[in-house]
Design an enzyme around this catalytic site. Structure first.
Site, PDB file in Angstrom:
ATOM      1  CB  CYS A   7      -0.940  -0.011   1.209  1.00  0.00           C
ATOM      2  SG  CYS A   7      -1.917  -1.522   1.305  1.00  0.00           S
TER       3      CYS A   7
ATOM      4  CG  HIS B  19      -2.183   4.136   5.400  1.00  0.00           C
ATOM      5  ND1 HIS B  19      -2.093   4.029   4.028  1.00  0.00           N
ATOM      6  CD2 HIS B  19      -2.265   2.862   5.865  1.00  0.00           C
ATOM      7  CE1 HIS B  19      -2.113   2.748   3.680  1.00  0.00           C
ATOM      8  NE2 HIS B  19      -2.222   2.020   4.777  1.00  0.00           N
TER       9      HIS B  19
ATOM     10  CD  GLU C 118      -2.219   7.415   9.425  1.00  0.00           C
ATOM     11  OE1 GLU C 118      -1.752   8.215   8.595  1.00  0.00           O
ATOM     12  OE2 GLU C 118      -3.168   6.638   9.165  1.00  0.00           O
TER      13      GLU C 118
ATOM     14  CE  LYS D  46      -5.745   4.068   2.111  1.00  0.00           C
ATOM     15  NZ  LYS D  46      -4.839   5.194   2.409  1.00  0.00           N
TER      16      LYS D  46
ATOM     17  CG  HIS E  28      -6.527   0.612   1.168  1.00  0.00           C
ATOM     18  ND1 HIS E  28      -5.581   1.248   0.393  1.00  0.00           N
ATOM     19  CD2 HIS E  28      -5.831  -0.009   2.168  1.00  0.00           C
ATOM     20  CE1 HIS E  28      -4.392   1.029   0.889  1.00  0.00           C
ATOM     21  NE2 HIS E  28      -4.511   0.269   1.968  1.00  0.00           N
TER      22      HIS E  28
ATOM     23  CG  PHE F 116      -0.191  -6.147   4.176  1.00  0.00           C
ATOM     24  CD1 PHE F 116      -0.750  -5.376   5.170  1.00  0.00           C
ATOM     25  CD2 PHE F 116      -0.979  -7.121   3.576  1.00  0.00           C
ATOM     26  CE1 PHE F 116      -2.063  -5.571   5.581  1.00  0.00           C
ATOM     27  CE2 PHE F 116      -2.288  -7.329   3.966  1.00  0.00           C
ATOM     28  CZ  PHE F 116      -2.838  -6.543   4.972  1.00  0.00           C
TER      29      PHE F 116
END
Length: 413
Positions: A163, A303, A314, A335, A340, A399
């Site tokens: 991502c 994010h 975050e 998002k 996403h 990830f």
């Protein structure tokens, strides 16, 4: 002496709308792009919703025969590039194509093509596998096709860091231009992951929302009732130029890109570092790279995936870096509207940052009804906000522990 680097063109294909003005208007209005999956029959899946691009027709941008030989993620990339080129008002015969780079991000590449060709192999045998299978499927093909279509001979590659892919692509492009190795970079990310295998895989991980009866409410970053992210698709392309090159041709400048922070948690294949230290270091590094203090940041495009762990960590990382100033600046997650886009997420979020600087408005986090107690910042709930944005920061975490932050500033001659 390092070059200054500016953004002069933007193109976007997203669940919140195709075309820059459509995309931006829908973000400000809080329009959700999430709905029932139509790309395949999802009746047997735990999750039956996604953020699909509903207003895209490849024939509007590509020759029909050529489009059939491209995966959907490549079609998105080429369409976004055409819009970004038009926005930048490029005349191809007046630019040095040897000094025009293309760096795109994609976390998955042509997964839809891979799945279709595997079915063809099993049902009809190896002789019926398409000769275009490999060049349609490999993830570098978006950047390659952009170069082929426009005759661009500069540096060309694809970043793949889950991502964080698009943020890495934009950051690498920024550094390439800053060092003087190119005049122009076409950069961003593209992804088309709404396929049975991808949705099945994320369902198995219990990472995506199963709010099937209320799809438009499913993506709810920082809300106490969030239950996972919503998979999206699309692409974003930014045209970056050295300042001298942009000024010489009289280009419109949306914003300046000034910083790139890039770290790894080195902790787990999918879970973020529970202390948020890798994310915090990425934000600290981007501030140092840009020569900007924490107190100067006006807005963070988070994010903000709508997963329990990401949103809390975050927030923790932002507190570590910004201290008391964390409470003074808006932090929103687009998002909540786009879903996403995995490897393309950072591209459309970078575009949102550039537009926030250019237009003086910050997009909201929709579906934020009641904050998670661990998420205590100003997330711009549900309604956009007028704000003079001089400095904006964009986060992307992937990830594998990949953390990338980018910093954008209002252009000052």
């Amino acid at each position: 002496m390092l070059n200054r680097v500016v953004i002069t063109g933007l193109g976007v294909v997203s669940p919140a709308g195709t075309g820059l003005e459509n995309f931006w208007s829908n973000l400000l209005s809080g329009v959700s792009g999430v709905g029932p999956i139509t790309r395949f029959d999802a009746a047997d899946f735990n999750t039956r919703i996604a953020a699909e691009v509903g207003d895209f027709n490849a024939a509007d941008f590509l020759d029909r025969k050529a489009a059939k030989r491209m995966d959907r993620f490549t079609q998105f990339a080429l369409a976004s590039t055409q819009m970004a080129f038009d926005d930048a008002k490029f005349e191809l015969d007046k630019i040095n194509t040897d000094r025009t780079a293309v760096i795109m991000g994609s976390g998955i590449g042509g997964l839809e093509t891979l799945e279709h060709q595997k079915e063809r192999l099993l049902e009809r045998g190896p002789s019926r596998v398409s000769p275009f299978f490999i060049p349609m499927m490999i993830s570098n093909m978006a950047s390659a096709q952009i170069a082929i279509n426009y005759g661009l001979h500069g540096a060309n590659y694809t970043t793949t860091s889950a991502c964080a892919s698009a943020n890495n692509a934009i950051g690498d492009s920024f550094k390439l231009l800053q060092r003087g190795q190119a005049d122009i970079a076409i950069t961003g990310g593209s992804e088309a992951p709404i396929t049975p295998l991808a949705v099945g895989g994320f369902c198995a991980m219990k990472a995506i929302s199963a709010r099937n009866d209320e799809p438009e409410l499913a993506s709810r970053p920082f809300d106490k009732d969030r239950d996972g992210f919503v998979m999206g698709e699309g692409a974003g392309v930014l045209v970056l130029e050295t300042l001298d090159h942009a000024l010489e041709r009289g280009a419109k400048i949306y914003a300046e890109i000034c910083g790139y922070g890039n770290t790894c948690d080195a902790y787990h294949i999918s879970a973020p570092d529970p202390e948020g230290s890798g994310a915090a270091r990425a934000m600290e590094d981007v501030l140092e790279d840009a020569g900007v203090s924490a107190e100067e940041v006006d807005y963070i495009n988070a994010h903000g995936t709508s997963t329990v762990m990401n949103d809390e960590l975050e927030t923790t990382a932002i507190h570590k870096v910004f201290k008391e100033h964390a409470y003074n600046m808006p932090v929103s997650s687009t998002k909540s509207m786009t879903g996403h886009l995995l490897g393309a997420a950072g591209a459309i979020e970078g575009i949102a940052c550039a537009m926030a600087i250019d237009r003086g408005k910050v997009p909201p986090t929709v579906n934020l009804i009641e904050n998670d107690p661990q998420c205590d910042l100003d997330y711009v709930p549900n309604t956009c906000r007028e704000l003079s944005v001089n400095v904006a920061l964009s986060n992307a975490f992937g990830f594998g522990g990949h953390n990338v932050s980018l910093l954008f500033k209002k252009f000052d001659s």
